[in-house]
Design an enzyme around this catalytic site. Sequence first.
Site, PDB file in Angstrom:
ATOM      1  N   ASP A   1       0.861  -1.176   0.000  1.00 15.45           N
ATOM      2  CA  ASP A   1       0.000   0.000   0.000  1.00 15.45           C
ATOM      3  C   ASP A   1       0.900   1.229   0.000  1.00 15.45           C
ATOM      4  O   ASP A   1       1.332   1.675   1.046  1.00 15.45           O
ATOM      5  CB  ASP A   1      -0.884  -0.023   1.247  1.00 15.45           C
ATOM      6  CG  ASP A   1      -1.794   1.177   1.319  1.00 15.45           C
ATOM      7  OD1 ASP A   1      -1.724   2.037   0.423  1.00 15.45           O
ATOM      8  OD2 ASP A   1      -2.573   1.247   2.275  1.00 15.45           O
TER       9      ASP A   1
ATOM     10  N   TRP B   1       5.154  -4.092   8.912  1.00 11.44           N
ATOM     11  CA  TRP B   1       4.331  -5.285   9.044  1.00 11.44           C
ATOM     12  C   TRP B   1       4.657  -6.203   7.882  1.00 11.44           C
ATOM     13  O   TRP B   1       5.218  -5.775   6.872  1.00 11.44           O
ATOM     14  CB  TRP B   1       2.854  -4.956   9.128  1.00 11.44           C
ATOM     15  CG  TRP B   1       2.148  -4.654   7.848  1.00 11.44           C
ATOM     16  CD1 TRP B   1       2.144  -3.460   7.189  1.00 11.44           C
ATOM     17  CD2 TRP B   1       1.337  -5.547   7.085  1.00 11.44           C
ATOM     18  NE1 TRP B   1       1.377  -3.555   6.064  1.00 11.44           N
ATOM     19  CE2 TRP B   1       0.860  -4.815   5.971  1.00 11.44           C
ATOM     20  CE3 TRP B   1       0.958  -6.884   7.238  1.00 11.44           C
ATOM     21  CZ2 TRP B   1       0.030  -5.394   5.010  1.00 11.44           C
ATOM     22  CZ3 TRP B   1       0.134  -7.447   6.272  1.00 11.44           C
ATOM     23  CH2 TRP B   1      -0.318  -6.698   5.186  1.00 11.44           C
TER      24      TRP B   1
ATOM     25  N   ASP C   1       8.589   0.982   4.930  1.00 10.34           N
ATOM     26  CA  ASP C   1       8.475   2.281   4.272  1.00 10.34           C
ATOM     27  C   ASP C   1       9.835   2.944   4.212  1.00 10.34           C
ATOM     28  O   ASP C   1      10.706   2.686   5.049  1.00 10.34           O
ATOM     29  CB  ASP C   1       7.541   3.196   5.065  1.00 10.34           C
ATOM     30  CG  ASP C   1       6.088   2.843   4.852  1.00 10.34           C
ATOM     31  OD1 ASP C   1       5.790   2.171   3.846  1.00 10.34           O
ATOM     32  OD2 ASP C   1       5.260   3.251   5.679  1.00 10.34           O
TER      33      ASP C   1
END
Lengths: 410, 168
Positions: free
Chosen positions: B68, B93, B112
Amino acid sequence: MTGKGMITVLAGVLLAGSAAQAADLAPETPYVESLPDTSRDHWVAVGDLNPLGNADTRVMLYDADTGKMLGMMSTGYWGSLSFFPKDSKNGGTKNIVTLETYFERGTRGQRRDYAVIYDGITLLPIHEIGIAPRRMTGFTQTQMGGLSDDGQFLAVTNFTPAQSVSIVNLAGASFADEVPTAGCGQIYPAGNRRFALLCGDGAMRMLTIDDAGAVRGQTDSEPFFDPFTDPVLVQAARKGNDWFFVSMDGYIHDVDVSGDTVKLKEKWSLLSDDEREDGWRTGGIQALAIHEADNKLYALMRQGGRETYEEPCDVVWVFDLATHKRVATIDLVNTTLAINVSPDAKPILTGASFKTVLPYWSLALVSILGAKFEELDVVKPALDVYDATSGAHLRTVDHAANFATSLTQP
Amino acid sequence: MGRLDQWFETRTREIARGTSRRGFLASASALMMGAAAVPLLPVARVSAAMPTDGDATSCDYWRYCAIDGFLCGCCGGSPSSCPPGTVVSAVTWVGTCRNPNDNKDYIISYNDCCGRSSCGRCACQRDEGDMPLYRSDAANDINWCAGSTADIVYNCSTAVIMGVSTGE
């Protein structure tokens, strides 16, 4: 008369005419608008997460009756949340509150978080209240903050990733308290001095504050859903002391927040067995809305697997909260990510949507001419307005935001 | 033109859904779960760095099954590296994606990259196994740059292979 002379004469006549008109024209003086001091029943605040520029998020204010943009607030880095205190104690203020984050040098340097109180007429900041620089950011900002029912206090979800909640005293324009809330984060207001939090174990925790905003107690409920087999979505709709959560598999969890401990009041299904078998579920990121007086629940619906639970939808189902029966279906003009229903006697349904900005026949044409259809940049965020009672589409506001992720009602 | 028009309406609505996920939504979120939890997972560590075996700039690349965000492969990094000048998120995660080339399930860490504004290129969101925010072990809507030295400033997302899932 030569041609050149004729042109000169004509020009003279035209100039003389212009001068005469100018003499009648009052020169304009630029000025700044104020928000109209009228009913805000059909205003809607569009939270714009502006993903191509996270440092410049916004809240756009619209009058849904006219489609006119009224103004906007800049909410800094990954903001976009707004709150409208219904303050009965402070003379019915129309102030607007936002949560904003700034870094000293744009994307670097010291982080500062604020709860900002804007004047609801001039849209100028009245107070910039410094708060703990730890507020949570995510794709779904909904329920990352909540107002006490009297509008005196604002609770804020923090995540570092350690979880805590901040309490802001809006009436006193001060930062009141911050308490650890391990495992619990999203906020559901539950009275003048209470906030319920949603927890990872399937329970809710009730935070009680005093009149200064200091947290005086935290009480955990019994788990009321299974966060592993059928988790509820974070966004929920409220009716009085009841919050309505929907699970991934389409079960409504009606929880009572009237006491010091949250209790599950009722669990019922939005779907028939056949509908569930056919893959119907709620979608989008603001899927539920309630019209309290009509006792109706509006649910943004779609078909698809669980992995589509946040994808936009083409239809809204309307349920009678007394009978749990579906009483209406509203086909949406554009595929929609978030819905809201105004609370007044002539309610409107608003939707943050994605509108295809070219007519479909033109897409057929450019496709025939060899353009790669999927790569055409023809889908833009819009704000759709419907009559919530009849379902009739009233208007669409084009390019309502760069990317709308929430709709808030004053 | 009516039927053709209807067909295009259906297709563009589908694209709008896809656009919202991959072109808009994706950018706004990031992913992850505590990195400390990874050693507890049923994972057989990959002994050598795994080559990129697909188009790292395509949202359809198998490693991205639960991603995402903006693909770092389009932003100066790669599926397993951050662009110059950024920092890797401290926590993340993990998801499990099946590699169609060997039909094995791999544990993917969706770190990220943080410290620059959003990259804005190759937005991609696929929600296989995604859970609501309170399930932070599996929630890809959380901006996990929150745990980094660059605080919440999100740039792009990686898909780092941690090992083969043993399914235990």
